[in-house]
Scaffold this motif. Sequence first.
Motif, short mmCIF file in Angstrom:
data_model
loop_
_atom_site.label_atom_id
_atom_site.label_comp_id
_atom_site.label_asym_id
_atom_site.label_seq_id
_atom_site.Cartn_x
_atom_site.Cartn_y
_atom_site.Cartn_z
N MET A 1 0.84 -1.17 0.00
CA MET A 1 0.00 0.00 0.00
C MET A 1 0.89 1.24 0.00
O MET A 1 0.98 1.96 0.96
CB MET A 1 -0.90 0.00 1.23
CG MET A 1 -1.82 1.16 1.27
SD MET A 1 -2.90 1.16 2.69
CE MET A 1 -3.50 -0.49 2.72
N LEU A 2 1.58 1.45 -1.07
CA LEU A 2 2.43 2.62 -1.17
C LEU A 2 1.64 3.78 -1.77
O LEU A 2 0.68 3.59 -2.50
CB LEU A 2 3.65 2.30 -2.03
CG LEU A 2 4.56 1.21 -1.48
CD1 LEU A 2 5.71 0.95 -2.45
CD2 LEU A 2 5.09 1.58 -0.12
N ASN A 3 2.09 4.96 -1.43
CA ASN A 3 1.48 6.18 -1.93
C ASN A 3 2.49 6.87 -2.83
O ASN A 3 3.69 6.73 -2.66
CB ASN A 3 1.16 7.11 -0.75
CG ASN A 3 0.18 6.48 0.21
OD1 ASN A 3 -1.01 6.54 0.02
ND2 ASN A 3 0.71 5.83 1.26
N ILE A 4 1.99 7.65 -3.76
CA ILE A 4 2.84 8.51 -4.56
C ILE A 4 2.72 9.90 -3.96
O ILE A 4 1.61 10.38 -3.70
CB ILE A 4 2.44 8.49 -6.04
CG1 ILE A 4 2.73 7.11 -6.63
CG2 ILE A 4 3.16 9.58 -6.81
CD1 ILE A 4 2.33 6.95 -8.07
N VAL A 5 3.86 10.55 -3.72
CA VAL A 5 3.87 11.90 -3.18
C VAL A 5 4.56 12.81 -4.19
O VAL A 5 5.65 12.51 -4.66
CB VAL A 5 4.62 11.96 -1.82
CG1 VAL A 5 4.67 13.39 -1.30
CG2 VAL A 5 3.95 11.04 -0.81
N LYS A 6 3.87 13.90 -4.52
CA LYS A 6 4.43 14.90 -5.43
C LYS A 6 4.47 16.23 -4.67
O LYS A 6 3.54 16.56 -3.95
CB LYS A 6 3.57 15.04 -6.68
CG LYS A 6 3.53 13.77 -7.51
CD LYS A 6 2.67 13.93 -8.73
CE LYS A 6 2.64 12.62 -9.52
NZ LYS A 6 1.80 12.71 -10.70
N TYR A 62 -1.94 -5.54 9.98
CA TYR A 62 -1.72 -5.61 8.53
C TYR A 62 -1.68 -4.21 7.90
O TYR A 62 -0.68 -3.79 7.39
CB TYR A 62 -2.75 -6.49 7.85
CG TYR A 62 -2.54 -6.56 6.37
CD1 TYR A 62 -1.39 -7.14 5.84
CD2 TYR A 62 -3.47 -6.02 5.49
CE1 TYR A 62 -1.16 -7.17 4.48
CE2 TYR A 62 -3.25 -6.05 4.12
CZ TYR A 62 -2.10 -6.63 3.62
OH TYR A 62 -1.88 -6.65 2.28
N TYR A 63 -2.83 -3.48 7.93
CA TYR A 63 -2.80 -2.14 7.37
C TYR A 63 -3.87 -1.25 7.98
O TYR A 63 -4.83 -1.71 8.59
CB TYR A 63 -2.92 -2.15 5.85
CG TYR A 63 -4.30 -2.45 5.31
CD1 TYR A 63 -4.63 -3.72 4.89
CD2 TYR A 63 -5.27 -1.45 5.19
CE1 TYR A 63 -5.89 -4.01 4.39
CE2 TYR A 63 -6.53 -1.73 4.68
CZ TYR A 63 -6.84 -3.00 4.28
OH TYR A 63 -8.07 -3.27 3.78
N TRP A 64 -3.63 0.06 7.79
CA TRP A 64 -4.56 1.09 8.24
C TRP A 64 -4.74 2.06 7.08
O TRP A 64 -3.77 2.47 6.45
CB TRP A 64 -4.01 1.84 9.44
CG TRP A 64 -3.78 0.94 10.60
CD1 TRP A 64 -4.66 0.64 11.59
CD2 TRP A 64 -2.61 0.19 10.88
NE1 TRP A 64 -4.11 -0.26 12.47
CE2 TRP A 64 -2.84 -0.54 12.06
CE3 TRP A 64 -1.37 0.06 10.26
CZ2 TRP A 64 -1.89 -1.38 12.62
CZ3 TRP A 64 -0.42 -0.78 10.81
CH2 TRP A 64 -0.69 -1.49 11.98
N ASN A 78 -2.37 5.70 5.67
CA ASN A 78 -2.45 4.82 4.51
C ASN A 78 -1.12 4.07 4.44
O ASN A 78 -0.18 4.49 3.78
CB ASN A 78 -2.73 5.57 3.22
CG ASN A 78 -3.16 4.63 2.12
OD1 ASN A 78 -3.74 3.59 2.39
ND2 ASN A 78 -2.86 4.98 0.89
N ILE A 79 -1.09 2.95 5.17
CA ILE A 79 0.17 2.24 5.33
C ILE A 79 -0.05 0.78 5.70
O ILE A 79 -0.99 0.45 6.42
CB ILE A 79 1.05 2.93 6.39
CG1 ILE A 79 2.44 2.32 6.42
CG2 ILE A 79 0.38 2.97 7.75
CD1 ILE A 79 3.47 3.19 7.10
N ASN A 80 0.82 -0.08 5.20
CA ASN A 80 0.87 -1.48 5.61
C ASN A 80 1.79 -1.61 6.81
O ASN A 80 2.73 -0.84 6.95
CB ASN A 80 1.46 -2.36 4.50
CG ASN A 80 0.50 -2.62 3.39
OD1 ASN A 80 -0.70 -2.43 3.50
ND2 ASN A 80 1.04 -3.05 2.26
N LEU A 98 -0.13 13.19 8.43
CA LEU A 98 -0.36 12.13 7.44
C LEU A 98 0.65 11.04 7.75
O LEU A 98 1.85 11.31 7.86
CB LEU A 98 -0.12 12.66 6.02
CG LEU A 98 -0.85 13.94 5.62
CD1 LEU A 98 -0.38 14.39 4.23
CD2 LEU A 98 -2.35 13.75 5.66
N ILE A 99 0.17 9.81 7.91
CA ILE A 99 1.04 8.67 8.17
C ILE A 99 0.92 7.75 6.96
O ILE A 99 -0.11 7.12 6.76
CB ILE A 99 0.67 7.93 9.47
CG1 ILE A 99 0.80 8.87 10.68
CG2 ILE A 99 1.57 6.73 9.68
CD1 ILE A 99 -0.43 9.62 11.02
#
Length: 123
Positions: A1-6, A62-64, A78-80, A98-99
């Motif tokens: 559950m990776l996020n893209i950060v710009k 597991y994840y949130w 938003n993380i595993n 933000l986590i």
Amino acid sequence: MLNIVKINKQNLLVVPQGLSKLAALKNKIVVPIEHVVGAKIEPAILNESKGLRAPGTALPGYYWAGNFRKHGTESFFNINKGNTPVVIQLKNEKYTRLIIGVADPENLVALINNNRETWATDQ
């Protein structure tokens, strides 16, 4: 559950990827760069109580994903469990932090912390 950060001179943009968009009930989060206080890697946060989930998804261990309220503040997770958590501290926003999980957490933390003052003076 990776996020893209710009990040640009105006905004920090977090875009959840894959199924985490559904779990977090968010397509993206946009924060004015002047509201970003700083960032750090904080592994212990995954073992703490997250607070009341509203709305969002959680499978403890597991994840949130989603909004979590605790002690009068609201955080976006938003993380595993297996990811390195990047905590981005905010001011004057709905979320106080933000986590998130990202592909290169150390680089993101350095980018935010080393450029905050530059972005603020470019406004």
